[in-house]
Design a protein around this motif. Structure first.
Motif, PDB file in Angstrom:
ATOM      1  N   ARG A  59       1.021  -1.087  -0.133  1.00  0.00           N
ATOM      2  CA  ARG A  59       0.049  -0.134   0.013  1.00  0.00           C
ATOM      3  C   ARG A  59       0.701   1.392   0.057  1.00  0.00           C
ATOM      4  NH1 ARG A  59      -3.676  -3.079   3.404  1.00  0.00           N
ATOM      5  NH2 ARG A  59      -2.557  -2.110   5.065  1.00  0.00           N
ATOM      6  N   ARG A  60       1.784   1.383   0.771  1.00  0.00           N
ATOM      7  CA  ARG A  60       2.604   2.503   1.015  1.00  0.00           C
ATOM      8  C   ARG A  60       3.483   2.891  -0.287  1.00  0.00           C
ATOM      9  NH1 ARG A  60       5.717   0.607   5.925  1.00  0.00           N
ATOM     10  NH2 ARG A  60       4.276   1.377   7.624  1.00  0.00           N
ATOM     11  N   ALA A  61       3.997   1.614  -0.947  1.00  0.00           N
ATOM     12  CA  ALA A  61       4.697   1.603  -2.306  1.00  0.00           C
ATOM     13  C   ALA A  61       3.813   2.236  -3.449  1.00  0.00           C
ATOM     14  CB  ALA A  61       5.286   0.396  -2.764  1.00  0.00           C
ATOM     15  N   ALA A  62       2.396   1.823  -3.516  1.00  0.00           N
ATOM     16  CA  ALA A  62       1.639   2.238  -4.378  1.00  0.00           C
ATOM     17  C   ALA A  62       1.406   3.718  -4.252  1.00  0.00           C
ATOM     18  CB  ALA A  62       0.310   1.421  -4.173  1.00  0.00           C
ATOM     19  N   ALA A  63       0.943   4.218  -3.128  1.00  0.00           N
ATOM     20  CA  ALA A  63       1.020   5.675  -2.901  1.00  0.00           C
ATOM     21  C   ALA A  63       2.090   6.511  -3.223  1.00  0.00           C
ATOM     22  CB  ALA A  63       0.764   5.761  -1.337  1.00  0.00           C
ATOM     23  N   VAL A  64       3.483   5.924  -3.280  1.00  0.00           N
ATOM     24  CA  VAL A  64       4.426   6.780  -3.446  1.00  0.00           C
ATOM     25  C   VAL A  64       4.777   6.727  -5.012  1.00  0.00           C
ATOM     26  CG1 VAL A  64       7.004   7.053  -3.304  1.00  0.00           C
ATOM     27  CG2 VAL A  64       5.598   6.684  -1.266  1.00  0.00           C
ATOM     28  N   LEU A  65       4.216   5.452  -5.504  1.00  0.00           N
ATOM     29  CA  LEU A  65       4.548   5.253  -7.037  1.00  0.00           C
ATOM     30  C   LEU A  65       3.558   6.217  -7.678  1.00  0.00           C
ATOM     31  CD1 LEU A  65       4.779   1.550  -7.237  1.00  0.00           C
ATOM     32  CD2 LEU A  65       6.615   3.178  -8.352  1.00  0.00           C
ATOM     33  N   SER A  66       2.484   6.421  -7.576  1.00  0.00           N
ATOM     34  CA  SER A  66       1.582   7.298  -7.807  1.00  0.00           C
ATOM     35  C   SER A  66       1.993   8.499  -8.067  1.00  0.00           C
ATOM     36  CB  SER A  66       0.170   7.167  -7.207  1.00  0.00           C
ATOM     37  OG  SER A  66      -0.929   8.225  -7.828  1.00  0.00           O
ATOM     38  N   GLU A  67       2.375   9.119  -6.913  1.00  0.00           N
ATOM     39  CA  GLU A  67       3.052  10.434  -6.773  1.00  0.00           C
ATOM     40  C   GLU A  67       3.900  10.520  -7.730  1.00  0.00           C
ATOM     41  OE1 GLU A  67       4.136  11.289  -2.710  1.00  0.00           O
ATOM     42  OE2 GLU A  67       2.093  11.216  -2.100  1.00  0.00           O
ATOM     43  N   ARG A  68       5.172   9.664  -7.825  1.00  0.00           N
ATOM     44  CA  ARG A  68       6.372   9.835  -8.532  1.00  0.00           C
ATOM     45  C   ARG A  68       5.950   9.757  -9.911  1.00  0.00           C
ATOM     46  NH1 ARG A  68       8.298  10.866  -4.284  1.00  0.00           N
ATOM     47  NH2 ARG A  68       9.860   9.297  -3.453  1.00  0.00           N
ATOM     48  N   ALA A  69       4.894   8.777 -10.731  1.00  0.00           N
ATOM     49  CA  ALA A  69       4.469   8.875 -11.715  1.00  0.00           C
ATOM     50  C   ALA A  69       3.892  10.068 -12.262  1.00  0.00           C
ATOM     51  CB  ALA A  69       3.601   7.406 -11.796  1.00  0.00           C
ATOM     52  N   LEU A  70       2.857  10.708 -11.478  1.00  0.00           N
ATOM     53  CA  LEU A  70       2.371  11.892 -11.813  1.00  0.00           C
ATOM     54  C   LEU A  70       3.131  13.019 -12.342  1.00  0.00           C
ATOM     55  CD1 LEU A  70      -0.897  11.653  -9.386  1.00  0.00           C
ATOM     56  CD2 LEU A  70      -0.834  11.363 -11.903  1.00  0.00           C
TER      57      LEU A  70
END
Length: 222
Positions: free
Chosen positions: A24-35
């Protein structure tokens, strides 16, 4: 260097060790990075996918793109392992499909719909310092990339991974194509991919590593 199957087994085993909270933590950070990717900021149509199991999470990213007004296309697996596409209309419009996948329940647009995408987010298990991606071995995205190449389409190609999945070397085959960027919780690594003509007359991609972390430092090693 381990072969593709050995490397796949090793990386899948590592993913299984992740806790629900880690994922869950990784998914939240990945979304921020990708955006933060300029290519996504400019895109009107993005081909993506719905993460399942312990894949690096994409669902927050899909919703964020849709909230921006981006047309998000999601794959629908066909019987021959090729991919059809349908628009993402929200998590409530996803249905269970073969192989444990989640697919949109909307109108199918045909395999060529991916040609409209300005960015294609690819699933994967690893990427190396040349931008070469290791997939799961089903061949579906090899067909997608081949279709893009045949049509002369040149969308930005990016893969979302965990930090440990940026490796020293991915075994490659002649049909494999590099990505322009990999997004991990630790940052974004970009690749300058050039096409060069080989002695046999074929044109092949020659990726030149040229990446920095989110804070602007040069990344070294895999």
């Amino acid at each position: 260097m381990p072969g593709k199957e050995a490397l796949r087994s090793e990386l899948l085993a590592a993913r299984k060790l992740l806790s629900d909270e880690d994922a869950r933590r990784a998914a939240a950070v990945l979304s921020e990075r990708a955006l933060e990717l300029p290519e996504l900021a400019r895109a009107r149509t993005v081909a993506a996918y719905v993460s399942v199991g312990r894949e690096p999470g994409t669902r927050a990213l899909l919703d964020a793109l849709r909230a921006r007004g981006v047309r998000v296309l999601l794959p629908v697996l066909l019987a021959d392992n090729d991919l059809d596409w349908a628009p993402y209309k929200g998590v409530e419009r996803l249905v269970r499909a073969r192989r444990g996948l989640l697919e949109p329940d909307g109108v199918r647009l045909g395999p060529d719909a991916v040609l409209d995408a300005e960015v294609v987010l690819l699933p994967g298990l690893a990427v190396d310092g040349r931008g070469m991606r290791l997939g799961r071995g089903g061949g579906s995205y090899d067909r997608v990339l081949g279709r893009l190449a045949e049509a002369g389409a040149e969308p930005a190609l990016a893969v979302l991974l965990y930090d440990n999945e940026v490796v020293a070397r991915v075994p490659e085959e002649p049909h494999d194509r590099p990505v322009q960027a990999v997004v991990t919780p630790g940052g974004v690594l970009r690749f300058d991919v050039r096409s060069v003509r080989m002695r046999d007359g074929q044109v092949r991609s020659a990726p030149i590593r040229n990446g920095r972390t989110r804070d602007g430092r040069r990344r070294h090693g895999g």
